[in-house]
Scaffold this motif. Sequence first.
Motif, short mmCIF file in Angstrom:
data_model
loop_
_atom_site.label_atom_id
_atom_site.label_comp_id
_atom_site.label_asym_id
_atom_site.label_seq_id
_atom_site.Cartn_x
_atom_site.Cartn_y
_atom_site.Cartn_z
N LYS A 24 52.51 -20.15 12.26
CA LYS A 24 53.12 -19.06 13.04
C LYS A 24 54.27 -18.44 12.26
N VAL A 25 54.41 -17.12 12.42
CA VAL A 25 55.60 -16.44 11.91
C VAL A 25 56.25 -15.72 13.09
N ILE A 26 57.54 -15.44 12.94
CA ILE A 26 58.25 -14.68 13.96
C ILE A 26 58.85 -13.45 13.29
N VAL A 27 58.57 -12.29 13.89
CA VAL A 27 59.06 -11.01 13.36
C VAL A 27 60.23 -10.57 14.23
N ARG A 28 61.37 -10.29 13.59
CA ARG A 28 62.57 -9.89 14.31
C ARG A 28 62.93 -8.45 13.97
N VAL A 29 63.26 -7.68 15.01
CA VAL A 29 63.75 -6.31 14.83
C VAL A 29 65.15 -6.27 15.42
N THR A 30 66.15 -6.13 14.55
CA THR A 30 67.55 -6.23 14.95
C THR A 30 68.28 -4.93 14.68
N ASP A 31 69.12 -4.50 15.63
CA ASP A 31 69.94 -3.31 15.42
C ASP A 31 71.38 -3.60 15.83
N ASN A 32 72.27 -2.69 15.44
CA ASN A 32 73.68 -2.82 15.83
C ASN A 32 74.09 -1.65 16.73
N GLY A 33 73.19 -1.37 17.69
CA GLY A 33 73.40 -0.24 18.57
C GLY A 33 74.16 -0.56 19.84
N GLU A 34 73.75 0.09 20.94
CA GLU A 34 74.47 -0.01 22.21
C GLU A 34 74.43 -1.41 22.80
N GLY A 35 73.31 -2.09 22.63
CA GLY A 35 73.14 -3.39 23.28
C GLY A 35 72.75 -3.22 24.74
N ILE A 36 72.39 -4.32 25.35
CA ILE A 36 71.93 -4.30 26.75
C ILE A 36 72.71 -5.35 27.53
N ALA A 37 73.18 -4.98 28.70
CA ALA A 37 73.92 -5.91 29.55
C ALA A 37 73.01 -7.04 30.01
N GLN A 38 73.59 -8.22 30.20
CA GLN A 38 72.81 -9.40 30.57
C GLN A 38 72.02 -9.21 31.85
N GLU A 39 72.57 -8.49 32.82
CA GLU A 39 71.88 -8.33 34.12
C GLU A 39 70.60 -7.50 34.00
N HIS A 40 70.45 -6.77 32.88
CA HIS A 40 69.26 -5.94 32.71
C HIS A 40 68.17 -6.61 31.87
N LEU A 41 68.49 -7.70 31.20
CA LEU A 41 67.55 -8.31 30.25
C LEU A 41 66.26 -8.78 30.91
N SER A 42 66.37 -9.30 32.14
CA SER A 42 65.18 -9.83 32.82
C SER A 42 64.19 -8.73 33.22
N ARG A 43 64.66 -7.47 33.23
CA ARG A 43 63.79 -6.37 33.68
C ARG A 43 63.44 -5.40 32.56
N ILE A 44 63.88 -5.70 31.36
CA ILE A 44 63.77 -4.72 30.27
C ILE A 44 62.33 -4.38 29.93
N PHE A 45 61.37 -5.29 30.23
CA PHE A 45 59.96 -5.04 29.90
C PHE A 45 59.18 -4.44 31.07
N GLU A 46 59.86 -4.11 32.16
CA GLU A 46 59.17 -3.50 33.31
C GLU A 46 58.84 -2.04 33.02
N ARG A 47 57.78 -1.57 33.64
CA ARG A 47 57.38 -0.18 33.47
C ARG A 47 58.48 0.76 33.97
N PHE A 48 58.79 1.75 33.17
CA PHE A 48 59.74 2.83 33.49
C PHE A 48 61.17 2.34 33.67
N PHE A 49 61.43 1.05 33.45
CA PHE A 49 62.81 0.59 33.66
C PHE A 49 63.69 1.14 32.54
N ARG A 50 64.81 1.71 32.94
CA ARG A 50 65.77 2.26 31.98
C ARG A 50 67.14 1.71 32.33
N VAL A 51 67.85 1.27 31.32
CA VAL A 51 69.20 0.75 31.53
C VAL A 51 70.12 1.88 31.96
N ASP A 52 70.06 2.99 31.22
CA ASP A 52 70.86 4.16 31.56
C ASP A 52 69.95 5.16 32.24
N LYS A 53 70.05 5.25 33.56
CA LYS A 53 69.13 6.08 34.33
C LYS A 53 69.26 7.56 34.01
#
Length: 346
Positions: free
Chosen positions: A270-299
């Motif tokens: 197995k290999v693991i591919v990481r994509v890392t940025d130094n951008g805005e970041g995401i608040a912890q309360e949004h992490l559990s929903r980040i993969f939901e359809r149409f979910f946007r942190v900043d509405k």
Amino acid sequence: MQKLKKTYKFAIRTSLFITIIQTLLLSVFLYIEDSLNYLLLLAFAAISYIVCFLIIQYRVERFIYRRVKKIYDDLTLLESTSLTKQPITTDMARLTREIDRYAKDKKLEIETLKVREEYRKEFIGNVSHELKTPLFTVQGYLLTLIDGAIEDKKIRTKYLNRANKGVERLIYIVKDLDMITKLEVGDLSLNIESFDIVELVTGVFELLEMKAAKKKITLTFDMDYPNPIIVHADKERIQQVLTNLIVNSIKYGREKGTTEVSIENLIKNKVIVRVTDNGEGIAQEHLSRIFERFFRVDKSGSRKEGGSGLGLSIVKHIIEAHDERIYIESELGVGSEFSFSLEKLE
């Protein structure tokens, strides 16, 4: 020896008490008549005991069963068929366990339905919002042209181009929704092949180089990879995953920032591919929903960046279709890291 049911113990003891009392009464009667017959007395006792046991057991079970079943039916905790599959019982401990079990099951089912209903409402609202914006945009331009602006060649060309962009956005959203639906039902077949993941990442960098240059974001590897790293997956779909993740990092990355890709050995195959940025970041309360359809942190702000709002959801479904996992780590104001595993060719 299996323990007797409580109902049988109850009936046995009750029958015994009745039999003793009846036998004593008969003994007194026979003694008074001065014609005591021990064989008759024993026969009377045996018959009396058996008859009393059958009557009491039947009556008690029917009495309790009818009332308990009525409670079950009234409360709809049990389907009526579930009782007919089992022998009738008046064991209250068992009935209590059954009620508790079904009550917990029903409660869990109700809570699950509530969560799904909330998700359905939010999903429909999001779809409506995503489709409404380009539809109204296209309609506005077309109505303006119909009202006479079509006579002006310059305005006509500009408005038709803008209307076309709105239609393209609608097509983009519909295609993404169709892909997610196929992935969820397993209707989208994967073309598994062996390829060099380093070469694929390099190709994605080249495709997105101009987009990143607009924000002066650097696309880079964490180190030099002189040798190919061969993985076993659907090359086209993994390219889509990488594209979506890197596009996201560019969208929400800071000016003159960096998007870095690393490829590490996870376990033997197995290999693991990481994509890392130094951008805005995401608040912890949004992490559990980040993969939901149409979910946007900043509405509000995120919509100006375009996209269908389905990119991360598609990424998750593609990786899971490969029987792999995707992970996210993020800190608000610091940046984000998306990583996913792939099968490595030994």
